[in-house]
Design an enzyme around this catalytic site. Sequence first.
Site, PDB file in Angstrom:
ATOM      1  CG  HIS A  18      -1.143   1.073  -4.521  1.00 61.33           C
ATOM      2  ND1 HIS A  18      -1.140   0.970  -5.886  1.00 61.33           N
ATOM      3  CD2 HIS A  18      -1.557  -0.138  -4.050  1.00 61.33           C
ATOM      4  CE1 HIS A  18      -1.542  -0.250  -6.234  1.00 61.33           C
ATOM      5  NE2 HIS A  18      -1.796  -0.944  -5.134  1.00 61.33           N
ATOM      6  CD  GLU A  40      -2.738  -1.326  -0.104  1.00 64.38           C
ATOM      7  OE1 GLU A  40      -2.925  -0.329  -0.823  1.00 64.38           O
ATOM      8  OE2 GLU A  40      -3.132  -2.468  -0.409  1.00 64.38           O
TER       9      GLU A  40
END
Length: 689
Positions: free
Chosen positions: A479, A476
Site C-alpha cells: 500500500h 502494508e
Amino acid sequence: MTDANPLLDFSGLPRFDRIEPAHVRPAIDALLAESRALVARLTTGAVPVPATWKDFVAPLNDGIERLARAWGIVGHLHSVNDTPDWREAYNALLPEVSRFYAELGQNLALFAQYKALRDSADYASLSAAQRRIIDNELRDFRLSGAELPEAQKPRFQAIQEEQAALSAKFSENLLDATNAFAEYVSDESELAGLPNDVIQAAREAAEKEGKNGWKFTLHMPSYLPVMQYADSRRLRAALYRAYVTRASEFGPPALNNAPLMRRLLELRQEEAHMLGYANFAEVSLTPKMAESVEQVLAFLRDLAAKARPFAEKDLAELREFSAKTLGLPALEAWDYAYAAEKLRQARYDFSAQEVKPYFTEPTVLAGLFRAIETLYGVRITPDTAPVWNADVRFFRITDATGQRVGQFYLDLYAREIKRGGAWMDEAIARRRLPDGSVQTPVAYLVCNFARPVGEKDGRPLPATLTHDEVETLFHETGHGLHHLLTRVDELGVSGIRGVEWDAVELPSQFMENYCWEWSVIETLSAHIESGAPLPRALFEKMRAAKNFQSGMQMLRQIEFSLFDMLLHSRFDPASGEEGILQLLEAVRREVAVVSPPDWNRFANSFSHIFAGGYAAGYYSYKWAEVLSADCYAAFEEAGNPFDPTTGKRFLDEILAVGGSRPAPDSFRAFRGREPRVDALLRHSGMIIE
Ligand code: ZN
C-alpha cells in the site's frame, strides 16, 4: 497564519516534536473557517469565478489540502498515541470536521461549477488525471443525490439517515448478543485439548465474576480456540449454536437483526430507484472496477466451479481422517474446524513458534528493502524527521539519479496507547505545486509487532516476527509503495487516491507473494541465535500448509460474496425475512460442499454488508486477489520474481499511475489482456500442473 501553532506549519514534514493536543482546536477551527471562506468565494462571490481548472479546481484543492493534512496528523496521533488528551482533542473536533466534508459533498454550487467545467471547451484540453478528478467529483455528487428534484431530496436524506441508524443498531445488537452469552465449565476434563493460555484466560474470566471453574464466551480469543482445539464435542456444540444464532429469532426479540436487515434492503432498493438504478448493487458498483452485476456473478460462479472439485477433495480427506483417527464418522458443523486443525497438525508437523526465531527484524527489513530496490530501481536509506515515539524510524526513497521520490515512517511495535492491527496511511500526498516543483509523498506504515525482549552477551536481542507478521509487513508496504511511487501531479488521483475500491488491494496483496519465494525468504531470515537462514525443508512445509483446505475456504468466501451480490440485485426485499433465509439456502445449494444446520443464522451477523460498507462489495476480496495473483504471474512467466522489465512495467502501469486512470486500463496496460483467475487458482494449489 500564526507561526506558533505547529499544526499550521505546512512547510515540510509534520512537526511531531512540537504538536500538542492543545494545538488542535485553534488550528482546526482556523482551517475550517479558511476552507469555508474559500468555498464561498469560489461559488457565491459577487462575481462567480470562472469554471476552469485554474480558477476553480486548483484553488479549491489547494485550500482544502491544508485542512486534510492537519486533520490527518490529528487522526494519526489519535491512532498511534491514544492518550486521554489526544482522544479528547480528536473527538472534540471530529463532528465539526465530518460536518464540513458532508457539506462539501452536498454543496450544489460546487456541483454546478464542476458540471459547467465538464461541459466547457476547456475540459478537452485538461490532462487525463484532471479530467478523471472532475468525472469522479460529478459521479460522487450524483450518487449522493445532488441531481434529484428538490421535492425528493428530503426523502433521500431521510433514507440515508435511517440506513445509518439501522446499521449502527445492527452492530449494537450483534455486540450485545455476543456479550449476552457465556458458557461456564466446572468439569476440568472438558478443557482437554485447549491451549494453556486460553484455559488461563477462561479461569480469570470466571474468577472476575467470583465464580469457580472457567468461563467461555463468543469473543474471538475464546470462541476460536474452543472450535479449533477443544476435545469436548459438547463444549464445541454449545458455543457453535450460540455463535451462529446471535441476533436472531432464537434470542431476545429486542436483539433480533432480521427486521433491520429487511428494512435496510428496502431502503437501499428505494435509494437505487431514486437515483435511476435498477437495484442497489448497481449503485455500489458505479465507483468500482467491476463493470456490472452480471460480470461479478459470472466471476464468482466461474471461480466456484473451478474450486469445487478441490473443495470436494478437501472434504473427503477431512471425513476420512476424522472417521479413522478422531472417531468422528459423521462430521457436524461444530466439528469441522476441530478436525481440520487435527489434520493440519498430523500433516505438517511444525508450529508458527518454530519459524519465528528465523525472522529477526533487522534481517527482514533489509530483505524487504532489497526486494523493493531490486524491483523498482530505487534506494531506501535511513532519514531523519521528528517522530511521535522513540521507536519510530524514518526512511527516504530515492530514484536512480539520487532524487528524492518519497519518505516513510515505520512504527513497528505494539504499545498500550496504539490502535491494534496494521495499516498504511498518507501523511503528505504527491502533487505538483503552483511554482512547478513537486511535493513528494510521505507515508505512515504502522504495525503492532511485539517489541524486542532479552539480551545476549550484554547486547539486546532483535525482535522476531512470525511469518504471518512478515506477510503483514509486506502487505502494508505494498500500500505504501502505491502511495509513494506515484508520478501523478494532481492531488485527487495521486497514489491511492481515486483508486477503485475493488482494486486498491492489488499492490498490497501483490507484495505478499514475495514472502513465499525461497530466494526472498533465504535473504529475509537469520536465526536469532545462529544467524542461519530458515531451513529449506521447513519452508517447504510452510508452503504446503499454506494451501491446506484452500478449496473449502475459497467456496466459503464465494458463498458469502454471491449471497451479498444476489441479495442486492436479484432479491425482492418484499419477500421479507423468510426470503433472505431462502436466498442463503439457495446460494449454499449452488456453491457450498457442506451445509450448516437449518437453524444457522449467519446472515444476522454478516456485519460487512449490513453495517460495514461492504454491501454488494464483499466480492472485492476475491476480485483483488485475482488481480494481484495475475500480476505476480507475469513475473513467474518471465522466470524471475525480480525480472527488471516486468518490474518496471508494474511500476509504470500500476503503481505510478495511481487513480489517474481506470483500474481495468492499468491492468490491461501491464498485463496486455483481461484478468484471468488461473494464477490465483494455481497459487492456492487448485491447478494440477
Ligand atoms: Zn490492505
